[in-house]
Design a protein around this motif. Structure first.
Motif, PDB file in Angstrom:
ATOM      1  N   ASP A  40      46.748  36.769  43.160  1.00 31.74           N
ATOM      2  CA  ASP A  40      45.319  37.065  43.231  1.00 31.74           C
ATOM      3  C   ASP A  40      44.999  38.454  42.683  1.00 31.74           C
ATOM      4  O   ASP A  40      43.870  38.897  42.764  1.00 31.74           O
ATOM      5  CB  ASP A  40      44.834  37.006  44.685  1.00 31.74           C
ATOM      6  N   ASP A  41      45.992  39.135  42.158  1.00 32.86           N
ATOM      7  CA  ASP A  41      45.826  40.525  41.734  1.00 32.86           C
ATOM      8  C   ASP A  41      45.580  40.607  40.229  1.00 32.86           C
ATOM      9  O   ASP A  41      46.478  40.379  39.431  1.00 32.86           O
ATOM     10  CB  ASP A  41      47.072  41.324  42.110  1.00 32.86           C
ATOM     11  N   THR A  43      44.073  43.461  38.901  1.00 32.00           N
ATOM     12  CA  THR A  43      43.637  44.850  38.787  1.00 32.00           C
ATOM     13  C   THR A  43      43.949  45.487  37.443  1.00 32.00           C
ATOM     14  O   THR A  43      43.305  46.465  37.074  1.00 32.00           O
ATOM     15  CB  THR A  43      44.229  45.723  39.913  1.00 32.00           C
ATOM     16  N   PHE A  61      41.634  40.363  43.583  1.00 32.09           N
ATOM     17  CA  PHE A  61      41.593  41.817  43.501  1.00 32.09           C
ATOM     18  C   PHE A  61      41.357  42.186  42.047  1.00 32.09           C
ATOM     19  O   PHE A  61      41.988  41.630  41.150  1.00 32.09           O
ATOM     20  CB  PHE A  61      42.920  42.432  43.974  1.00 32.09           C
ATOM     21  N   TRP A  62      40.425  43.104  41.815  1.00 35.00           N
ATOM     22  CA  TRP A  62      40.139  43.567  40.463  1.00 35.00           C
ATOM     23  C   TRP A  62      39.808  45.045  40.526  1.00 35.00           C
ATOM     24  O   TRP A  62      39.561  45.594  41.579  1.00 35.00           O
ATOM     25  CB  TRP A  62      39.019  42.764  39.819  1.00 35.00           C
ATOM     26  N   SER A  63      39.844  45.662  39.374  1.00 37.64           N
ATOM     27  CA  SER A  63      39.625  47.096  39.294  1.00 37.64           C
ATOM     28  C   SER A  63      38.546  47.393  38.265  1.00 37.64           C
ATOM     29  O   SER A  63      38.537  46.808  37.178  1.00 37.64           O
ATOM     30  CB  SER A  63      40.932  47.778  38.884  1.00 37.64           C
TER      31      SER A  63
END
Length: 93
Positions: A40-41, A43, A61-63
């Motif tokens: 799910d990452d 980022t 999850f994101w950045s």
């Protein structure tokens, strides 16, 4: 104990099925990856060429600095649907 064995067997079966759907030859570590959130990452991922139409982004999850989104992504709308996650503490040795 019996429930734990049943859960482990079921998780192995699910990992094999998911690995097959993803075209992976082996499913070793897939369950741990799901449980740890590794899948799910996003980022630091480049999603700029991905068609996200109709994609449920809940739980990923994101950045703001690291994730690259398709050009037509409404960042204000995305931020409005997102929850800020506190930074992960960096361990010092």
């Amino acid at each position: 104990m019996r429930d734990l064995l049943r859960a482990r067997t079921r998780s192995r079966d699910l990992a094999r099925a998911i690995a097959a759907l993803l075209g992976l030859a082996i499913s070793t570590g897939l369950v741990d990856a799901f449980l740890s959130g590794a899948l799910d990452d996003f980022t630091d991922d480049d999603l700029s060429e991905v068609d996200l139409t109709g994609t449920d982004l809940v739980g990923i999850f994101w950045s703001l600095d690291g994730t690259r989104w398709p050009r037509d992504t409404d960042m204000e709308e995305l931020r409005g649907r997102s929850r800020r996650r506190p930074p992960t503490p960096v361990s010092t040795l």
